[in-house]
Design a protein around this motif. Structure first.
Motif, PDB file in Angstrom:
ATOM      1  N   ARG A 189      59.834 -16.028  23.874  1.00  0.00           N
ATOM      2  CA  ARG A 189      59.630 -15.602  25.258  1.00  0.00           C
ATOM      3  C   ARG A 189      59.693 -16.786  26.217  1.00  0.00           C
ATOM      4  N   ALA A 190      59.139 -17.924  25.814  1.00  0.00           N
ATOM      5  CA  ALA A 190      59.162 -19.108  26.675  1.00  0.00           C
ATOM      6  C   ALA A 190      60.583 -19.618  26.863  1.00  0.00           C
ATOM      7  N   ALA A 191      61.360 -19.643  25.782  1.00  0.00           N
ATOM      8  CA  ALA A 191      62.746 -20.099  25.882  1.00  0.00           C
ATOM      9  C   ALA A 191      63.546 -19.215  26.839  1.00  0.00           C
ATOM     10  N   THR A 192      63.319 -17.922  26.762  1.00  0.00           N
ATOM     11  CA  THR A 192      64.015 -16.978  27.638  1.00  0.00           C
ATOM     12  C   THR A 192      63.625 -17.198  29.090  1.00  0.00           C
ATOM     13  N   LYS A 193      62.335 -17.351  29.337  1.00  0.00           N
ATOM     14  CA  LYS A 193      61.850 -17.567  30.698  1.00  0.00           C
ATOM     15  C   LYS A 193      62.368 -18.880  31.279  1.00  0.00           C
ATOM     16  N   LEU A 194      62.420 -19.917  30.461  1.00  0.00           N
ATOM     17  CA  LEU A 194      62.805 -21.250  30.930  1.00  0.00           C
ATOM     18  C   LEU A 194      64.313 -21.436  31.033  1.00  0.00           C
ATOM     19  N   GLY A 195      65.081 -20.584  30.360  1.00  0.00           N
ATOM     20  CA  GLY A 195      66.527 -20.770  30.341  1.00  0.00           C
ATOM     21  C   GLY A 195      66.956 -21.855  29.375  1.00  0.00           C
ATOM     22  N   VAL A 196      66.212 -21.960  28.252  1.00  0.00           N
ATOM     23  CA  VAL A 196      66.585 -22.909  27.201  1.00  0.00           C
ATOM     24  C   VAL A 196      66.700 -22.130  25.890  1.00  0.00           C
ATOM     25  N   TYR A 197      66.514 -22.795  24.749  1.00  0.00           N
ATOM     26  CA  TYR A 197      66.702 -22.137  23.457  1.00  0.00           C
ATOM     27  C   TYR A 197      65.568 -22.493  22.498  1.00  0.00           C
ATOM     28  N   TYR A 198      65.316 -21.572  21.586  1.00  0.00           N
ATOM     29  CA  TYR A 198      64.405 -21.866  20.482  1.00  0.00           C
ATOM     30  C   TYR A 198      65.156 -21.639  19.190  1.00  0.00           C
ATOM     31  N   ASN A 199      64.714 -22.281  18.121  1.00  0.00           N
ATOM     32  CA  ASN A 199      65.423 -22.286  16.849  1.00  0.00           C
ATOM     33  C   ASN A 199      64.619 -21.515  15.807  1.00  0.00           C
ATOM     34  N   THR A 200      65.278 -20.605  15.086  1.00  0.00           N
ATOM     35  CA  THR A 200      64.590 -19.768  14.109  1.00  0.00           C
ATOM     36  C   THR A 200      64.079 -20.544  12.904  1.00  0.00           C
ATOM     37  N   GLY A 201      64.627 -21.746  12.652  1.00  0.00           N
ATOM     38  CA  GLY A 201      64.329 -22.391  11.391  1.00  0.00           C
ATOM     39  C   GLY A 201      65.015 -21.638  10.264  1.00  0.00           C
ATOM     40  N   GLU A 202      64.662 -21.969   9.022  1.00  0.00           N
ATOM     41  CA  GLU A 202      65.394 -21.409   7.890  1.00  0.00           C
ATOM     42  C   GLU A 202      64.784 -20.114   7.356  1.00  0.00           C
ATOM     43  N   GLY A 203      64.014 -19.416   8.173  1.00  0.00           N
ATOM     44  CA  GLY A 203      63.331 -18.223   7.690  1.00  0.00           C
ATOM     45  C   GLY A 203      63.921 -16.912   8.148  1.00  0.00           C
ATOM     46  N   GLY A 204      65.132 -16.929   8.686  1.00  0.00           N
ATOM     47  CA  GLY A 204      65.694 -15.691   9.196  1.00  0.00           C
ATOM     48  C   GLY A 204      65.104 -15.325  10.542  1.00  0.00           C
ATOM     49  N   LEU A 205      65.470 -14.148  11.036  1.00  0.00           N
ATOM     50  CA  LEU A 205      65.038 -13.694  12.356  1.00  0.00           C
ATOM     51  C   LEU A 205      64.428 -12.309  12.243  1.00  0.00           C
ATOM     52  N   HIS A 206      63.150 -12.205  12.615  1.00  0.00           N
ATOM     53  CA  HIS A 206      62.473 -10.906  12.591  1.00  0.00           C
ATOM     54  C   HIS A 206      63.195  -9.944  13.536  1.00  0.00           C
ATOM     55  N   GLU A 207      63.296  -8.700  13.121  1.00  0.00           N
ATOM     56  CA  GLU A 207      64.053  -7.718  13.900  1.00  0.00           C
ATOM     57  C   GLU A 207      63.513  -7.551  15.314  1.00  0.00           C
ATOM     58  N   ASP A 208      62.234  -7.825  15.531  1.00  0.00           N
ATOM     59  CA  ASP A 208      61.667  -7.701  16.881  1.00  0.00           C
ATOM     60  C   ASP A 208      62.210  -8.747  17.838  1.00  0.00           C
ATOM     61  N   PHE A 209      62.774  -9.840  17.293  1.00  0.00           N
ATOM     62  CA  PHE A 209      63.202 -10.948  18.146  1.00  0.00           C
ATOM     63  C   PHE A 209      64.707 -10.972  18.402  1.00  0.00           C
ATOM     64  N   PHE A 210      65.408  -9.963  17.914  1.00  0.00           N
ATOM     65  CA  PHE A 210      66.843  -9.911  18.183  1.00  0.00           C
ATOM     66  C   PHE A 210      67.117  -9.796  19.690  1.00  0.00           C
ATOM     67  N   LYS A 211      66.187  -9.227  20.417  1.00  0.00           N
ATOM     68  CA  LYS A 211      66.373  -9.051  21.862  1.00  0.00           C
ATOM     69  C   LYS A 211      66.386 -10.382  22.613  1.00  0.00           C
ATOM     70  N   TYR A 212      65.924 -11.446  21.975  1.00  0.00           N
ATOM     71  CA  TYR A 212      65.944 -12.770  22.594  1.00  0.00           C
ATOM     72  C   TYR A 212      67.172 -13.575  22.156  1.00  0.00           C
ATOM     73  N   GLY A 213      68.163 -12.896  21.597  1.00  0.00           N
ATOM     74  CA  GLY A 213      69.314 -13.566  20.993  1.00  0.00           C
ATOM     75  C   GLY A 213      70.050 -14.526  21.895  1.00  0.00           C
TER      76      GLY A 213
END
Length: 501
Positions: A189-213
């Motif tokens: 949420r912070a990355a989206t608000k700021l206009g930057v990016y966050y990294n999933t790391g090596e654990g995959g992406l929870h389906e709830d967070f696809f909206k922040y793609g």
């Protein structure tokens, strides 16, 4: 008790006159340090499991608690320090490899603190960022060598895929599993608000967070956890993790106790089983192999996303980066040896790798000498602690910085270095439902936004003080830096002059 007994590192000091027996400390401590003694009618403490996370201190309503460093130490010895002796005792008792969390805590040189920033005076006036435009926007990806126009004189802007950042800061890779759902939600949420990016790391992406793609970097590591076509297509960029600053040359390990139903589904591994990443990618043993994976990932995503290759800062990092730049990667991420981690062998964390400042300077110089600096962007991480560190990194040649530990601190981390136990009292590095809920993502996300916004203001102020009005003009501008307390060899590697010159 016996030879293996080690006196607790910390002591709980309780002011009995202030303590009202509310038992908040007992309920809040995941390590079960505090308990109420019914017979005595008072709170008691067992410091053997205390990690000094400060949760009890922070929430005590009467300020009756404090945690202090124990003064019970072994006999002083300049060669055999207390920590070294205690580690020998632990290994002699268990026969196991020592594990540690977070970054290297040893008193190694911090080059950021030995680098000063220049300021404008008369001949090159400073710029007031409150009254004059200041450009902190950054584009990551391949850059053209020169401006080109079509037959009508219009600029040709057909460029390879890029990442657009509002400022040169991103949230580094922290996997879902090593940190909690609520921590990931805060970062996304912070990355989206700021206009930057966050990294999933090596654990995959929870389906709830696809909206922040649109503000997500998805990672492909040696274990390939959670990697499929949908995952690759969900993010704005793909990062191939070849190495990590806290543990160069080895793989990852997420204990089975952290693999619950949701993480099992996201990582596509059985519940309760250890997630162990191999040290190498078993399909990459050369730059040519890496190039094949880079192009395979681009092909799988219709050539619409930039590909990042993350490497650890090691002694031959400049040569490695040169090869990566020729592999077809759009961005190189370099992680220094002070970078944090959820868990790493203590000996690896504290003894392998080199500082990010030296690695960055050598990589930037090598790419420039070979005339390929514009073929790839450079992002650095590994103990970037403040806006000043960001400015210094960019002046040394970085395009942007990854931050992780500083982001966790904003969420409430107290650097107790017990992430590997899964008992994070602040709800960050844990999967226990009762602990996870302690981190409110509504509050966490806002604190991250506040932190990065503050850094953005400070970056503009420092740039204005240098008489520079854009990140692009600062990038690689080492004339704006001076060293203090550094050897000539260190100054040469950093490519800067000593203060006073």
């Amino acid at each position: 008790m016996g030879v293996e007994f080690i006196y607790p590192e910390f002591e709980v000091i309780r002011n009995d006159e202030r303590c009202i027996g509310c038992r908040v400390c007992e309920r809040q401590c995941a390590n079960e340090v505090h308990r109420y003694d019914v017979e005595r009618g008072r709170m008691m403490s067992d410091e053997t499991t205390c990690v000094n996370c400060q949760r009890c201190v922070s929430l005590c309503p009467t300020r009756a608690l404090k945690i202090v460093k124990s003064d019970c130490t072994l006999r002083e010895n300049a060669n055999w320090q207390n920590d070294t002796i205690k580690e020998v005792y632990k290994q002699a008792n268990s026969g196991g490899v020592l594990l540690s969390s977070m970054g290297n805590p040893k008193p190694m040189p911090v080059y950021w603190d030995k680098i000063l920033i220049n300021a404008s005076q008369v001949t090159n006036p400073s710029i007031d960022p409150l009254r004059e435009p200041m450009e902190t926007k950054v584009f990551l990806g391949k850059k053209p060598e020169k401006i080109t126009r079509d037959e009508n004189g219009r600029l040709i802007t057909d460029l390879p895929p890029h990442l657009e950042l509002s400022m040169p800061v991103m949230f580094s890779a922290m996997s879902y599993g090593s940190i909690s759902y609520n921590a990931h939600a805060s970062l996304a949420r912070a990355a989206t608000k700021l206009g930057v990016y966050y990294n999933t790391g090596e654990g995959g992406l929870h389906e709830d967070f696809f909206k922040y793609g649109e503000n997500t970097i998805v990672q492909v590591a040696s274990g390939r956890f959670g990697v499929n076509e949908e995952y690759l297509s969900a993010g704005a960029a793909i990062e191939i993790k070849m190495g990590q600053g806290a543990k160069p040359g080895i793989g990852g390990h997420l204990p089975g106790m952290k693999i619950n139903d949701e993480i099992s589904k996201t990582r596509m591994i059985p519940k309760g089983t250890d997630a162990i990443s191999p040290a190498p990618h078993h399909d990459i043993y050369s730059i040519e192999d890496l190039r094949q994976l880079v192009f395979s990932l681009k092909e799988a995503t219709n050539w619409e996303k930039p590909v990042i290759v993350k490497i650890a800062a090691v002694h031959n990092v400049a040569a490695i980066a040169s090869g990566v730049a020729r592999s077809g990667a759009d961005i190189i991420a370099i992680d220094g040896f002070r970078g944090g981690t959820g868990a790493a062998p203590t000996r690896i964390r504290d003894n392998v790798g080199i500082p990010i400042e030296l690695a960055l300077a050598s990589v930037d110089a090598r790419l420039r000498d070979e005339g390929i600096r514009n073929d790839v962007s450079v992002v650095v991480g590994g103990s970037v602690r403040s806006a000043a560190d960001v400015v210094k990194a960019i002046a040394l040649g970085a395009d942007a910085c990854y931050i992780a530990t500083s982001a966790l601190l904003a969420l409430g981390c107290h650097l107790c270095r017990s992430c590997n136990t899964g008992k994070c009292n602040w709800g960050i590095a844990t999967q226990r439902a009762d602990l996870v809920k302690r981190l409110n993502p509504d509050i966490g996300y806002q604190r991250l936004v506040n932190l990065v916004t503050a850094w953005d203001h400070e970056i503009k102020e420092m740039m204005g003080g240098m008489g520079i009005n854009s990140i692009e003009a600062l990038r690689g501008n080492r004339l704006m830096l001076r060293g203090v307390g550094l050897t000539q060899k260190e100054l040469d590697i950093l490519g800067i002059q000593h203060a006073g010159e």
